[in-house]
Design a protein around this motif. Structure first.
Motif, PDB file in Angstrom:
ATOM      1  N   PRO A  17       0.820  -1.227   0.000  1.00 39.12           N
ATOM      2  CA  PRO A  17       0.000   0.000   0.000  1.00 39.12           C
ATOM      3  C   PRO A  17       0.844   1.264   0.000  1.00 39.12           C
ATOM      4  O   PRO A  17       0.503   2.248  -0.652  1.00 39.12           O
ATOM      5  CB  PRO A  17      -0.823  -0.122   1.284  1.00 39.12           C
ATOM      6  N   SER A  36      -9.319   1.647  -3.002  1.00 38.98           N
ATOM      7  CA  SER A  36     -10.000   0.714  -2.097  1.00 38.98           C
ATOM      8  C   SER A  36      -9.306  -0.632  -2.135  1.00 38.98           C
ATOM      9  O   SER A  36      -8.884  -1.092  -3.192  1.00 38.98           O
ATOM     10  CB  SER A  36     -11.472   0.557  -2.472  1.00 38.98           C
ATOM     11  N   GLY A  37      -9.187  -1.230  -0.972  1.00 45.65           N
ATOM     12  CA  GLY A  37      -8.636  -2.578  -0.885  1.00 45.65           C
ATOM     13  C   GLY A  37      -7.234  -2.719  -1.434  1.00 45.65           C
ATOM     14  O   GLY A  37      -6.910  -3.737  -2.024  1.00 45.65           O
ATOM     15  N   GLY A  38      -6.399  -1.707  -1.275  1.00 44.08           N
ATOM     16  CA  GLY A  38      -5.028  -1.804  -1.768  1.00 44.08           C
ATOM     17  C   GLY A  38      -4.921  -1.690  -3.271  1.00 44.08           C
ATOM     18  O   GLY A  38      -3.914  -2.084  -3.861  1.00 44.08           O
ATOM     19  N   MET A  39      -5.942  -1.166  -3.931  1.00 43.43           N
ATOM     20  CA  MET A  39      -5.915  -1.007  -5.384  1.00 43.43           C
ATOM     21  C   MET A  39      -6.228   0.436  -5.747  1.00 43.43           C
ATOM     22  O   MET A  39      -7.078   1.064  -5.136  1.00 43.43           O
ATOM     23  CB  MET A  39      -6.940  -1.924  -6.052  1.00 43.43           C
ATOM     24  N   ARG A  40      -5.507   0.930  -6.744  1.00 42.00           N
ATOM     25  CA  ARG A  40      -5.775   2.267  -7.266  1.00 42.00           C
ATOM     26  C   ARG A  40      -6.480   2.107  -8.606  1.00 42.00           C
ATOM     27  O   ARG A  40      -6.172   1.200  -9.379  1.00 42.00           O
ATOM     28  CB  ARG A  40      -4.468   3.032  -7.453  1.00 42.00           C
ATOM     29  N   THR A  51      -6.206  -0.138 -13.572  1.00 47.82           N
ATOM     30  CA  THR A  51      -6.043  -0.414 -12.152  1.00 47.82           C
ATOM     31  C   THR A  51      -4.588  -0.757 -11.857  1.00 47.82           C
ATOM     32  O   THR A  51      -3.861  -1.222 -12.738  1.00 47.82           O
ATOM     33  CB  THR A  51      -6.926  -1.589 -11.691  1.00 47.82           C
ATOM     34  N   ALA A  53      -2.364  -2.622  -8.642  1.00 55.08           N
ATOM     35  CA  ALA A  53      -2.319  -3.290  -7.345  1.00 55.08           C
ATOM     36  C   ALA A  53      -0.958  -3.959  -7.226  1.00 55.08           C
ATOM     37  O   ALA A  53      -0.387  -4.403  -8.216  1.00 55.08           O
ATOM     38  CB  ALA A  53      -3.431  -4.328  -7.234  1.00 55.08           C
TER      39      ALA A  53
END
Length: 77
Positions: A17, A36-40, A51, A53
């Motif tokens: 992150p 969200s959830g460690g994803m851009r 995306t 991650a």
């Protein structure tokens, strides 16, 4: 492949992150959504999505100093 080395550092480096926060995307028309959830996530006006991650672990990626091995690994995906 220096961009990949910045995202995939060695041991003792920041967690996934933290690395993701350091990435910036400057492409006209693209806007970033709330991470969200460690994803851009970025989206353009046409609805296309990009995306980013970073996984936990190495996923078997060879040493980044061995460009031939990295290419082979990528081709095998």
């Amino acid at each position: 492949m220096s961009w990949l080395k910045r995202l995939w550092p060695g041991r003792g480096e920041p967690s996934s992150p933290e690395r993701l926060r350091g990435v910036s995307l400057a492409m006209q028309g693209w806007s970033e959504e709330t991470p969200s959830g460690g994803m851009r996530v970025w989206r353009n006006p046409h609805g296309d999505v990009l995306t980013l991650a970073a996984p936990d672990g190495s996923l078997g990626l060879p040493s980044l100093s061995d460009e031939t091995a990295v290419r082979g690994w990528c081709r095998a995906l």
